[in-house]
Design a protein around this motif. Structure first.
Motif, PDB file in Angstrom:
ATOM      1  N   LYS A  26       4.046   8.359  14.652  1.00 54.91           N
ATOM      2  CA  LYS A  26       3.440   8.031  13.358  1.00 54.91           C
ATOM      3  C   LYS A  26       3.911   6.704  12.763  1.00 54.91           C
ATOM      4  CE  LYS A  26       6.950  10.993  11.240  1.00 54.91           C
ATOM      5  NZ  LYS A  26       7.229  12.252  10.520  1.00 54.91           N
ATOM      6  N   VAL A  27       5.005   6.151  13.249  1.00 60.22           N
ATOM      7  CA  VAL A  27       5.587   4.962  12.615  1.00 60.22           C
ATOM      8  C   VAL A  27       5.368   3.711  13.450  1.00 60.22           C
ATOM      9  CG1 VAL A  27       7.713   3.874  11.778  1.00 60.22           C
ATOM     10  CG2 VAL A  27       7.362   6.333  11.457  1.00 60.22           C
ATOM     11  N   ASN A  42       3.134   0.323   9.159  1.00 61.88           N
ATOM     12  CA  ASN A  42       3.335   1.218   8.024  1.00 61.88           C
ATOM     13  C   ASN A  42       4.807   1.344   7.647  1.00 61.88           C
ATOM     14  OD1 ASN A  42       4.257   2.884  10.086  1.00 61.88           O
ATOM     15  ND2 ASN A  42       2.499   4.262  10.021  1.00 61.88           N
ATOM     16  N   PRO A  94       0.844  -1.209   0.000  1.00 68.50           N
ATOM     17  CA  PRO A  94       0.000   0.000   0.000  1.00 68.50           C
ATOM     18  C   PRO A  94       0.874   1.251   0.000  1.00 68.50           C
ATOM     19  CG  PRO A  94      -0.692  -1.558   1.704  1.00 68.50           C
ATOM     20  CD  PRO A  94       0.619  -2.047   1.187  1.00 68.50           C
ATOM     21  N   ASP A  95       0.329   2.344  -0.498  1.00 67.70           N
ATOM     22  CA  ASP A  95       1.101   3.588  -0.624  1.00 67.70           C
ATOM     23  C   ASP A  95       1.612   4.115   0.709  1.00 67.70           C
ATOM     24  OD1 ASP A  95       0.708   3.563  -3.345  1.00 67.70           O
ATOM     25  OD2 ASP A  95      -0.991   4.945  -3.308  1.00 67.70           O
ATOM     26  N   HIS A  96       0.892   3.823   1.791  1.00 63.33           N
ATOM     27  CA  HIS A  96       1.277   4.405   3.091  1.00 63.33           C
ATOM     28  C   HIS A  96       2.365   3.606   3.800  1.00 63.33           C
ATOM     29  CE1 HIS A  96      -1.497   1.246   4.425  1.00 63.33           C
ATOM     30  NE2 HIS A  96      -0.926   1.326   5.606  1.00 63.33           N
ATOM     31  N   VAL A  97       2.814   2.499   3.194  1.00 62.61           N
ATOM     32  CA  VAL A  97       3.817   1.634   3.826  1.00 62.61           C
ATOM     33  C   VAL A  97       5.207   1.915   3.257  1.00 62.61           C
ATOM     34  CG1 VAL A  97       4.569  -0.743   4.220  1.00 62.61           C
ATOM     35  CG2 VAL A  97       2.127  -0.173   4.298  1.00 62.61           C
ATOM     36  N   THR A  98       6.157   2.209   4.136  1.00 64.37           N
ATOM     37  CA  THR A  98       7.552   2.433   3.746  1.00 64.37           C
ATOM     38  C   THR A  98       8.300   1.110   3.715  1.00 64.37           C
ATOM     39  OG1 THR A  98       7.572   4.639   4.738  1.00 64.37           O
ATOM     40  CG2 THR A  98       9.710   3.596   4.369  1.00 64.37           C
TER      41      THR A  98
END
Length: 220
Positions: free
Chosen positions: A185-186, A204, A15-19
């Motif tokens: 946030k992480v 994420n 997903p886009d929000h996962v680094t």
């Protein structure tokens, strides 16, 4: 498949929000450059000395993440460049990171490593210890570190239910700590064998090595 093909396949499933942190430990610069050349910029190492050597040889737009156990006497070597330290397991490590970062007028992002696994070999602090750190007045005095989230490692087991329980536990701990510090946030959890489950449980940031670079040869 090649490193670049492995990387493209994994990235397309995230997903886009996962680094994605490509775990390059034990791997040569040539392998890491293959990943770099197809756009990967975030790499994780578990030994400070190895990370320093690779940093010196590789492009400077790479984000280096320290994902292993942090030895305080070696923090000074990565302080000039490290982007994120995943394995902060006590306040003494935070103090040392702050001290060394100050020398370079940097603010280094850190994750509190929470012990969620049953294995004794896994490092990390208890949720209570994390709450104490975030609630303390002393943490406000550390101007050169920012706690941005949490990291956890699940038990090394084939029992998916146990892994899921541990991942869900870290997500709950994160939500609880966020009531103390809303800037968190992480959630860094999930590796090659379980990252999809970790993402489903709220991760994420995933740390993937062997699925990109192949199995490791620790005798190199």
């Amino acid at each position: 498949m090649s490193i670049s093909e492995n990387l493209k396949n994994i990235k397309s499933s995230l997903p886009d929000h996962v680094t994605l942190v490509a775990v390059s430990k034990t791997k040569p610069v040539s392998d890491i450059m293959e990943a770099y050349n197809v756009g990967q910029r975030v790499f994780g190492e578990n030994k400070i000395q190895d990370m320093v050597e690779k940093y010196e040889q590789m492009p400077k737009d790479i984000e280096w993440h320290m994902i292993g156990h942090v030895q305080r006497n070696k923090v000074k070597y990565m302080a000039p460049f490290v982007s994120l330290i995943h394995g902060v397991e006590n306040f003494k490590v935070l103090k040392e990171v702050n001290k060394q970062a100050a020398k370079y007028d940097r603010v280094i992002d850190c994750l509190l490593q929470i012990k969620i696994a049953e294995e004794d070999s896994k490092f990390g602090m208890t949720p209570e210890e994390a709450r104490t750190i975030l609630s303390s007045e002393v943490i406000k005095e550390l101007k050169h570190v920012t706690i941005v989230g949490v990291m956890g490692m699940a038990t090394f087991t084939d029992n998916k239910n146990q892994i899921k329980t541990e991942f869900n536990n870290l997500k709950l701990i994160f939500e609880d700590l966020k009531t103390i510090d809303s800037n968190l946030k992480v959630i860094s959890m999930g590796m090659s064998g379980d990252y999809q489950l970790a993402i489903a449980c709220g991760s994420n940031m995933v740390r993937i090595g062997s699925s990109i670079f192949g199995e490791r040869n620790y005798f190199n």
